[in-house]
Design an enzyme around this catalytic site. Structure first.
Site, mmCIF file in Angstrom:
data_model
loop_
_atom_site.group_PDB
_atom_site.id
_atom_site.type_symbol
_atom_site.label_atom_id
_atom_site.label_comp_id
_atom_site.label_asym_id
_atom_site.label_seq_id
_atom_site.Cartn_x
_atom_site.Cartn_y
_atom_site.Cartn_z
ATOM 1 N N GLY A 179 25.766 -8.846 -15.751
ATOM 2 C CA GLY A 179 27.182 -8.907 -15.419
ATOM 3 C C GLY A 179 27.812 -10.188 -15.947
ATOM 4 N N ARG A 180 28.916 -10.581 -15.372
ATOM 5 C CA ARG A 180 29.666 -11.743 -15.846
ATOM 6 C C ARG A 180 29.122 -13.073 -15.330
ATOM 7 N NH1 ARG A 180 35.014 -10.936 -17.549
ATOM 8 N NH2 ARG A 180 34.776 -13.039 -18.353
ATOM 9 N N GLU A 207 27.681 -15.766 -17.775
ATOM 10 C CA GLU A 207 28.708 -16.386 -18.615
ATOM 11 C C GLU A 207 29.216 -17.677 -17.983
ATOM 12 O OE1 GLU A 207 33.241 -15.318 -20.138
ATOM 13 O OE2 GLU A 207 31.948 -13.717 -19.400
ATOM 14 N N CYS A 221 20.474 -7.565 -18.894
ATOM 15 C CA CYS A 221 21.853 -7.442 -19.328
ATOM 16 C C CYS A 221 22.366 -8.751 -19.942
ATOM 17 C CB CYS A 221 22.690 -6.978 -18.135
ATOM 18 S SG CYS A 221 24.341 -6.383 -18.514
ATOM 19 N N HIS A 222 23.415 -9.325 -19.391
ATOM 20 C CA HIS A 222 24.011 -10.557 -19.906
ATOM 21 C C HIS A 222 23.254 -11.819 -19.474
ATOM 22 C CE1 HIS A 222 27.289 -7.782 -20.717
ATOM 23 N NE2 HIS A 222 27.851 -8.704 -21.471
ATOM 24 N N TYR A 237 21.785 -6.937 -23.020
ATOM 25 C CA TYR A 237 22.885 -6.025 -23.310
ATOM 26 C C TYR A 237 23.197 -6.151 -24.798
ATOM 27 C CZ TYR A 237 27.118 -3.367 -22.483
ATOM 28 O OH TYR A 237 28.074 -2.393 -22.502
#
Length: 119
Positions: free
Chosen positions: A20-21, A24, A50-51, A70
């Site tokens: 997910g975010r 980041e 993923c991320h 991802y």
């Protein structure tokens, strides 16, 4: 609950980096980067999905690894010095103490591989 400044990475046996975010933003925190590096320096099990690769790349722990993420994170994986594992969305890959997967459909395989590292 604890703040990052309250956490001692040495108190933990393994690390899970969700997708997910969050990665980041977490990669902007030097305390988080230091924690991630601890798990690799100590060769403790790490699972990233993923991320999560964004955080691994920022911590500079991907050099020479085989790592999935991802698909949109492929450039970060490669810029981090790893070979991008272009695997099916429901699969995971283990390289040493690191288990990675591209997205949530891989949860069963990702967690099974991580469980093996924990044993």
């Amino acid at each position: 609950n604890a703040s990052f400044s309250d956490i001692q990475a040495s108190d933990y046996d393994a690390l899970v980096i969700p997708g997910g975010r969050a990665p980041e933003y977490l990669r902007l925190n030097p305390e988080v980067i230091s924690m991630v590096q601890h798990f690799f320096e100590a060769n403790k099990p790490v699972a990233s999905i993923c991320h999560g690769a964004q955080l691994l790349a920022a911590a500079k722990v991907l050099e020479g690894r085989h790592c999935s993420a991802y698909p949109a994170c492929q450039p970060e994986v490669e810029l981090g010095g790893a070979r991008y594992a272009n695997i099916d969305v429901d699969k995971a890959v283990t390289d040493g103490n690191l288990v990675t997967a591209p997205a949530w459909p891989a949860h069963p395989d990702w967690l099974a591989q991580f469980q093996k590292l924990l044993q």
